[in-house]
Design a protein around this motif. Structure first.
Motif, PDB file in Angstrom:
ATOM      1  N   ARG A  90      33.128  33.959  47.303  1.00  0.00           N
ATOM      2  CA  ARG A  90      32.963  32.511  47.210  1.00  0.00           C
ATOM      3  C   ARG A  90      31.940  31.996  48.232  1.00  0.00           C
ATOM      4  NH1 ARG A  90      37.392  29.434  44.922  1.00  0.00           N
ATOM      5  NH2 ARG A  90      38.816  30.810  43.789  1.00  0.00           N
ATOM      6  N   TYR A 211      30.500  26.545  34.957  1.00  0.00           N
ATOM      7  CA  TYR A 211      31.843  26.615  34.360  1.00  0.00           C
ATOM      8  C   TYR A 211      32.338  28.059  34.291  1.00  0.00           C
ATOM      9  CZ  TYR A 211      35.233  27.020  30.577  1.00  0.00           C
ATOM     10  OH  TYR A 211      36.327  27.365  29.830  1.00  0.00           O
ATOM     11  N   ARG A 214      33.190  29.310  37.801  1.00  0.00           N
ATOM     12  CA  ARG A 214      34.477  28.758  38.256  1.00  0.00           C
ATOM     13  C   ARG A 214      35.633  29.508  37.616  1.00  0.00           C
ATOM     14  NH1 ARG A 214      38.217  25.036  36.506  1.00  0.00           N
ATOM     15  NH2 ARG A 214      39.311  23.879  38.165  1.00  0.00           N
ATOM     16  N   ARG A 215      35.504  29.784  36.327  1.00  0.00           N
ATOM     17  CA  ARG A 215      36.571  30.508  35.629  1.00  0.00           C
ATOM     18  C   ARG A 215      36.745  31.914  36.200  1.00  0.00           C
ATOM     19  NH1 ARG A 215      36.213  31.266  29.157  1.00  0.00           N
ATOM     20  NH2 ARG A 215      34.704  32.859  29.797  1.00  0.00           N
ATOM     21  N   TRP A 224      38.108  28.804  49.426  1.00  0.00           N
ATOM     22  CA  TRP A 224      36.865  28.404  50.071  1.00  0.00           C
ATOM     23  C   TRP A 224      37.139  28.215  51.560  1.00  0.00           C
ATOM     24  CZ3 TRP A 224      32.466  28.678  47.399  1.00  0.00           C
ATOM     25  CH2 TRP A 224      32.530  28.596  46.009  1.00  0.00           C
TER      26      TRP A 224
END
Length: 442
Positions: A90, A211, A214-215, A224
């Motif tokens: 991340r 998207y 993120r998935r 994070w």
């Protein structure tokens, strides 16, 4: 590694699983270029084609220089994945996106300067310059999305999720083609329509890619961590690696630009013949890049996990299949090269000279393959200093070859120098490859 163990290795399946989506997504790139040309090619004046071609070329050079955002992200993400550290994955993603945002702000702030420099380097008619300026002024606003997309692609390849990269690329190019037809042929927006279609497609692809990232992050887990995201040492390492790759990319861009400029100095026929055969080089690159990209993620993961035996297996297996595909390209060019040249041009003098140069295309895949593969290995290993130094040495040899070979072979000397350049890129990295394996052992 014995032959029996080599052919029984599970890496064969993984290499192809990762490579085929990249090969397929790369194949959509020339299709998009063909549609862009076709839609403006049906407009009443030839300057529309020139305007789109020059505008697209500006962005190709501009964005290619920032390719380090993908390459640097791939290596760091792959190694964090190998260490099974979702928090660091991340953080790498966040740092790459932050860097892409900062760079895009500078691009937007300096857009008028960039456009002025580009137009002064290109000798074209007033109508073409006006159209290219309009194209640039619209599409430049997609810079934040394009550069962020580089980081997203690095994430997908680093996590060995090349199918997601394929989905984003197909989505972007497919949407671009549809919008081209609507805006240009339907609404009559000519050059502005092509630029607007590209802008919307780039922004939409970035949102779609975000998207999917993120998935994927939700599946990986982790959190994070602000202190990790803004860790000074990590940011310094990111900047150092990306600067090394930036130097490498700039020299690569200049090498091919110089090749084209030298071909132009030989006359219009030589330039046209070279342009025809550069399509052969680009098509070859699309295929071989698939294996290089697969190698990046797999090498980074093996290094992160500290598995030297797996690293060696990945290098051997991916290089084996890349060599097989390179050999197929060489055979296709040898058997069907004259017919392909005839398809690309109907001008007799250009056809004749391109066929004279064709033997260089027959050997190009077998020479170039090693530079692609070793680039993939060193990107996955995040050993950018070796890539930078290897490119500097190769570039100097190339420029020397350009001067020497031109005296002996004329136009063929240009191709000899280019092959020397590709070979040197492979050799300089092969000589320091043992450093990669030593890292996996420590």
């Amino acid at each position: 590694m014995s032959f029996k163990r080599f052919f029984a290795a599970s890496s064969h399946g993984e290499v192809w699983r990762l490579a085929w989506p990249i090969i397929l997504s790369n194949s959509s790139v020339p299709l998009l270029g063909a549609v862009d040309t076709a839609v403006v090619g049906h407009l009443p004046d030839a300057h529309y084609i020139g305007a789109v071609a020059i505008g697209a070329m500006m962005f190709s050079f501009l964005y290619w220089g920032f390719g380090f955002l993908r390459m640097g992200t791939t290596g760091f993400v792959a190694q964090a994945a190998g260490q099974q550290d979702p928090d660091e994955i991340r953080a790498v993603m966040g740092r790459a996106l932050l860097l892409s945002l900062i760079i895009s702000v500078f691009v937007l702030a300096l857009q008028n300067v960039v456009l002025w420099v580009a137009l002064n380097l290109i000798d074209s008619s007033a109508a073409v310059e006006a159209g290219a300026s309009e194209y640039f002024s619209i599409r430049v606003w997609g810079a934040p999305a394009v550069l962020a997309n580089y980081a997203l692609m690095g994430f997908f390849i680093g996590t060995k999720n090349t199918r997601a990269a394929l989905m984003v690329q197909i989505f972007m190019n497919g949407l671009n083609i549809v919008l081209d037809l609507v805006f240009v042929l339907g609404l009559g927006w000519d050059v502005a329509g092509v630029a607007t279609a590209t802008l919307i497609s780039e922004v939409s692809a970035c949102l779609f890619g975000a998207y999917l990232v993120r998935r994927h992050l939700l599946k990986l887990g982790g959190t994070w961590v602000r202190s990790s995201l803004f860790a000074g040492g990590k940011i310094a390492q990111l900047l150092r690696v990306n600067f090394d790759i930036f130097i490498r990319s700039i020299l690569l861009i200049f090498a091919f630009a110089y090749f084209t400029a030298q071909a132009a100095s030989k006359g219009d026929t030589t330039l046209a013949a070279v342009a025809v055969l550069m399509n052969f080089m680009h098509i070859m690159a699309y295929g071989l890049d698939g294996f290089a990209f697969a190698t990046e993620g797999m090498v980074g993961s093996a290094l992160g996990a500290k598995k030297p035996a797996l690293l060696r297996e990945i290098v051997l297996v991916s290089s084996f299949w890349a060599l097989i595909v390179a050999t197929i390209y060489a055979l296709v060019y040898a058997l069907f090269g004259p017919s392909l040249i005839n398809l690309l041009t109907s001008i007799p003098d250009v056809r004749e000279q391109a066929k004279d140069f064709l033997p260089w295309m027959m050997v190009a895949p077998l020479i170039s393959i090693w530079s692609y593969q070793l680039d993939g290995i060193f990107i996955g290993a995040v050993q950018s200093k070796e890539m930078r130094n290897g490119m500097i040495i190769s570039f100097l040899l190339y420029m020397t070859g350009m001067q020497i070979f031109d005296n002996f072979w004329g136009a063929n000397g240009l191709w000899a120098a280019l092959m020397l350049f590709m070979a040197a890129r492979g050799v300089t990295l092969a000589l320091v490859y043992p450093r990669v394996e030593r890292r996996a052992m420590t």
